[in-house]
Design a protein around this motif. Structure first.
Motif, PDB file in Angstrom:
ATOM      1  N   VAL A  85       0.996  -1.040   0.043  1.00 28.40           N
ATOM      2  CA  VAL A  85      -0.242   0.403  -0.429  1.00 28.40           C
ATOM      3  C   VAL A  85       0.752   1.070   0.108  1.00 28.40           C
ATOM      4  O   VAL A  85       1.523   1.061   1.123  1.00 28.40           O
ATOM      5  N   ILE A  86       0.524   2.198  -0.466  1.00 27.64           N
ATOM      6  CA  ILE A  86       1.067   3.279  -0.788  1.00 27.64           C
ATOM      7  C   ILE A  86      -0.386   3.917   0.222  1.00 27.64           C
ATOM      8  O   ILE A  86      -0.986   4.607  -1.027  1.00 27.64           O
ATOM      9  N   LEU A  87       0.629   4.966   1.045  1.00 26.00           N
ATOM     10  CA  LEU A  87       0.040   5.927   1.654  1.00 26.00           C
ATOM     11  C   LEU A  87      -0.273   7.563   1.542  1.00 26.00           C
ATOM     12  O   LEU A  87       0.824   7.625   1.727  1.00 26.00           O
ATOM     13  N   LEU A  88      -0.923   7.910   1.332  1.00 25.85           N
ATOM     14  CA  LEU A  88      -1.242   9.334   1.395  1.00 25.85           C
ATOM     15  C   LEU A  88      -1.886  10.270   2.578  1.00 25.85           C
ATOM     16  O   LEU A  88      -3.562  10.177   2.364  1.00 25.85           O
ATOM     17  N   THR A  89      -1.378  10.354   3.815  1.00 21.33           N
ATOM     18  CA  THR A  89      -2.063  10.860   4.878  1.00 21.33           C
ATOM     19  C   THR A  89      -1.760  12.314   5.801  1.00 21.33           C
ATOM     20  O   THR A  89      -1.162  13.012   4.660  1.00 21.33           O
ATOM     21  N   GLY A  90      -2.495  12.422   5.994  1.00 21.18           N
ATOM     22  CA  GLY A  90      -2.564  13.932   7.087  1.00 21.18           C
ATOM     23  C   GLY A  90      -1.080  13.459   8.125  1.00 21.18           C
ATOM     24  O   GLY A  90      -0.619  12.852   8.216  1.00 21.18           O
ATOM     25  N   SER A  91      -0.963  15.203   8.753  1.00 21.37           N
ATOM     26  CA  SER A  91       0.139  14.966   9.914  1.00 21.37           C
ATOM     27  C   SER A  91      -0.267  14.279  11.165  1.00 21.37           C
ATOM     28  O   SER A  91       0.399  14.341  12.020  1.00 21.37           O
ATOM     29  N   HIS A  92      -1.437  14.156  11.110  1.00 21.36           N
ATOM     30  CA  HIS A  92      -2.223  14.238  13.159  1.00 21.36           C
ATOM     31  C   HIS A  92      -2.013  13.424  13.303  1.00 21.36           C
ATOM     32  O   HIS A  92      -1.610  12.530  12.721  1.00 21.36           O
ATOM     33  N   PRO A  93      -2.023  12.941  14.506  1.00 19.69           N
ATOM     34  CA  PRO A  93      -2.016  11.873  15.254  1.00 19.69           C
ATOM     35  C   PRO A  93      -3.139  10.411  14.509  1.00 19.69           C
ATOM     36  O   PRO A  93      -3.054   9.022  14.915  1.00 19.69           O
ATOM     37  N   ARG A  94      -4.354  11.002  14.467  1.00 22.18           N
ATOM     38  CA  ARG A  94      -5.068   9.711  13.864  1.00 22.18           C
ATOM     39  C   ARG A  94      -4.965   9.895  12.795  1.00 22.18           C
ATOM     40  O   ARG A  94      -5.231   8.643  11.870  1.00 22.18           O
ATOM     41  N   HIS A  95      -4.293  10.165  12.041  1.00 23.10           N
ATOM     42  CA  HIS A  95      -3.962   9.958  10.230  1.00 23.10           C
ATOM     43  C   HIS A  95      -2.517   9.263  11.083  1.00 23.10           C
ATOM     44  O   HIS A  95      -2.451   8.002   9.715  1.00 23.10           O
ATOM     45  N   ARG A 107     -11.003  18.025  22.018  1.00 24.23           N
ATOM     46  CA  ARG A 107     -10.834  17.547  20.950  1.00 24.23           C
ATOM     47  C   ARG A 107      -9.487  16.954  20.799  1.00 24.23           C
ATOM     48  O   ARG A 107      -8.917  15.983  20.593  1.00 24.23           O
ATOM     49  N   ASP A 108      -8.591  17.791  21.432  1.00 19.59           N
ATOM     50  CA  ASP A 108      -7.119  17.577  21.249  1.00 19.59           C
ATOM     51  C   ASP A 108      -6.456  16.723  22.693  1.00 19.59           C
ATOM     52  O   ASP A 108      -6.216  15.627  22.326  1.00 19.59           O
ATOM     53  N   GLU A 109      -7.252  16.654  23.720  1.00 21.61           N
ATOM     54  CA  GLU A 109      -6.888  15.728  24.541  1.00 21.61           C
ATOM     55  C   GLU A 109      -7.575  14.604  23.416  1.00 21.61           C
ATOM     56  O   GLU A 109      -6.703  13.328  24.704  1.00 21.61           O
ATOM     57  N   ALA A 110      -8.374  13.791  23.699  1.00 20.05           N
ATOM     58  CA  ALA A 110      -8.937  13.316  23.274  1.00 20.05           C
ATOM     59  C   ALA A 110      -8.420  12.320  21.930  1.00 20.05           C
ATOM     60  O   ALA A 110      -8.602  10.926  22.394  1.00 20.05           O
ATOM     61  N   GLU A 111      -7.197  13.178  21.513  1.00 20.93           N
ATOM     62  CA  GLU A 111      -6.693  12.040  20.320  1.00 20.93           C
ATOM     63  C   GLU A 111      -5.716  12.135  20.640  1.00 20.93           C
ATOM     64  O   GLU A 111      -4.965  11.105  20.747  1.00 20.93           O
ATOM     65  N   GLN A 112      -5.145  12.150  22.074  1.00 21.16           N
ATOM     66  CA  GLN A 112      -4.130  12.281  22.547  1.00 21.16           C
ATOM     67  C   GLN A 112      -4.210  10.832  23.597  1.00 21.16           C
ATOM     68  O   GLN A 112      -3.182  10.346  23.503  1.00 21.16           O
ATOM     69  N   ARG A 113      -5.184  11.262  23.954  1.00 27.23           N
ATOM     70  CA  ARG A 113      -6.200   9.698  24.821  1.00 27.23           C
ATOM     71  C   ARG A 113      -6.049   8.308  24.177  1.00 27.23           C
ATOM     72  O   ARG A 113      -5.152   7.149  23.809  1.00 27.23           O
ATOM     73  N   VAL A 151     -16.419   9.515  19.759  1.00 27.03           N
ATOM     74  CA  VAL A 151     -16.625   8.853  19.413  1.00 27.03           C
ATOM     75  C   VAL A 151     -16.191   9.182  18.157  1.00 27.03           C
ATOM     76  O   VAL A 151     -15.921   8.095  16.713  1.00 27.03           O
ATOM     77  N   ALA A 152     -15.899   9.902  17.698  1.00 27.63           N
ATOM     78  CA  ALA A 152     -14.394  10.375  16.371  1.00 27.63           C
ATOM     79  C   ALA A 152     -13.863   9.577  16.231  1.00 27.63           C
ATOM     80  O   ALA A 152     -13.164   8.360  15.189  1.00 27.63           O
ATOM     81  N   CYS A 153     -12.926   9.202  17.569  1.00 25.12           N
ATOM     82  CA  CYS A 153     -11.707   8.694  17.862  1.00 25.12           C
ATOM     83  C   CYS A 153     -12.191   7.365  17.892  1.00 25.12           C
ATOM     84  O   CYS A 153     -11.093   6.209  17.023  1.00 25.12           O
ATOM     85  N   LYS A 154     -13.040   6.961  18.057  1.00 33.35           N
ATOM     86  CA  LYS A 154     -13.911   5.154  18.073  1.00 33.35           C
ATOM     87  C   LYS A 154     -13.948   4.583  16.472  1.00 33.35           C
ATOM     88  O   LYS A 154     -13.681   3.996  16.245  1.00 33.35           O
ATOM     89  N   ALA A 155     -14.250   6.041  15.853  1.00 34.02           N
ATOM     90  CA  ALA A 155     -14.926   5.316  14.593  1.00 34.02           C
ATOM     91  C   ALA A 155     -13.555   5.255  13.853  1.00 34.02           C
ATOM     92  O   ALA A 155     -13.390   4.607  13.217  1.00 34.02           O
ATOM     93  N   VAL A 156     -12.241   6.371  14.094  1.00 34.14           N
ATOM     94  CA  VAL A 156     -10.749   5.959  13.673  1.00 34.14           C
ATOM     95  C   VAL A 156     -10.158   5.057  14.090  1.00 34.14           C
ATOM     96  O   VAL A 156     -10.062   3.968  12.933  1.00 34.14           O
TER      97      VAL A 156
END
Length: 268
Positions: free
Chosen positions: A3-13, A60-66, A187-192
Motif C-alpha cells: 500500500v502507498i498511503l497519502l495521509t495528513g500529519s495529525h495523530p489520527r492519521h 478534541r486535542d485531549e481525546a486524540e492524545q488519549r 466517538v470520532a476517535c473510536k470511529a477512526v
C-alpha cells in the motif's frame, strides 16, 4: 498486498499509518503536513461561544492524545515524502509516487488530489472519509451527526478515489460501538480506530479482485466549511452538555440506524 498511503500529519492519521505498517503493508507514505490542531477562536464571539469554542477544540486535542497516544510519529522506517499543501499535487510529488512500487493507494486526511496525481494511481485507489457518505460528505462530518441527534451515524467510509469530493463507489463503511460516557470527540476517535481495524482485515483477508464497489445512491449532503459556525456548539454543550450519547442510549433520542455497506459481511 503493498500500500502507498497519502495521509495528513495529525495523530489520527499516523495511527492508521502505524497500524498498517506494523503488518508490513505499507510500501511508501506521502505525508501532508497539516495545520495546527488547536485553532484560535474567531474575534468578536459572544462569551458563551468563545468558551464553547475553546472547550470544543481543547477536548478534541485531549481525546486524540488519549485515543492515539504514541502516534505523533511513524514508528517504522518506510519511504516517506513530506509535503505541504502547495506541494501535494506538484510534479515532484507525482514523479515520486510514480517511482514507488505498490498495489493499492489509500488516502486519509489530505486535501483534494489533482487529476494528474490520480492518473498515476492504480485502479484500486481508496479514500478513508471521516463520515458516512452520501449523507455526510465534505467537512466536519463527524460533528453533524451529533447536531442532528444521530450519534450512531458518526462513522467512516472507505470509497474509491475520484475527482469528485467523497463521491466514489463505496468499498466499506463502519460505525463504532457507543458506550455510556462517550462524548463527541470520543466517538470520532473510536470511529477512526474501528475503520482501521476493518481496513486491516480487508487488506489481509481479501484480494483486490474480490473487492465489490457500490455506487453511492441518493444525493446526500456535501457539507462545506461555511456550514459550520461556533454558535452551533451551543446545541452540543449548552443544551445537551455533551451527553448526547448517554441520552441516545437511554432511549431519550429516537434511534434510526444507518444502512451500512460492509466488505466484511461474509466473515461475520
Amino acid at each position: 498486498m503493498r500500500v502507498i498511503l497519502l495521509t495528513g500529519s495529525h495523530p489520527r492519521h499516523l495511527y492508521v499509518v502505524n497500524k498498517l505498517a506494523e503488518l508490513g503493508l505499507v510500501a511508501a507514505h506521502v505525508m501532508e503536513v497539516r495545520e495546527a490542531f488547536v485553532p484560535q477562536p474567531p474575534a468578536n464571539l459572544e462569551k458563551m461561544d468563545h468558551i464553547n469554542f475553546i472547550r470544543h477544540f481543547a477536548d478534541r486535542d485531549e481525546a486524540e492524545q488519549r485515543h492515539f497516544e504514541g502516534h505523533e510519529r511513524v514508528h517504522i522506517e518506510i519511504p516517506t515524502l513530506n509535503v505541504t499543501l502547495t506541494q501535494l499535487n506538484s510534479e515532484e510529488t507525482i514523479k515520486w509516487i510514480a517511482s514507488q512500487s505498490f498495489d493499492i493507494a489509500i488516502s486519509y486526511g489530505v486535501h483534494k488530489l489533482s487529476n494528474e496525481l490520480l492518473d498515476v494511481l492504480p485502479k484500486h485507489s481508496w479514500n478513508i472519509h471521516g463520515g458516512l457518505s452520501p449523507w455526510y460528505k465534505g467537512n466536519t462530518t463527524l460533528f453533524w451527526p451529533f447536531f442532528m441527534l444521530r450519534p450512531n451515524w458518526a462513522g467512516m467510509t472507505i470509497h474509491r478515489l475520484s475527482a469528485r469530493l467523497d463521491a466514489g463507489d463505496i468499498v466499506h463503511q463502519s460505525v463504532p460501538n457507543l458506550d455510556y460516557g462517550d462524548r463527541i470527540h470520543d466517538v470520532a476517535c473510536k470511529a477512526v480506530v474501528q475503520v482501521t481495524k476493518d481496513l486491516t482485515r480487508i487488506l489481509t483477508t481479501t484480494s483486490l479482485e474480490q473487492v465489490e464497489y457500490h455506487p453511492q445512491k441518493g444525493n446526500g449532503k456535501l457539507w462545506v466549511s461555511n456550514d459550520w459556525m461556533p454558535q452551533q456548539l451551543r446545541f452540543v454543550y449548552n443544551q445537551y452538555n455533551n451527553d448526547i450519547v448517554d441520552q441516545f442510549l437511554d432511549g431519550k433520542i429516537p434511534r434510526i440506524d444507518p444502512p451500512i455497506i460492509s466488505a466484511l459481511r461474509n466473515e461475520e
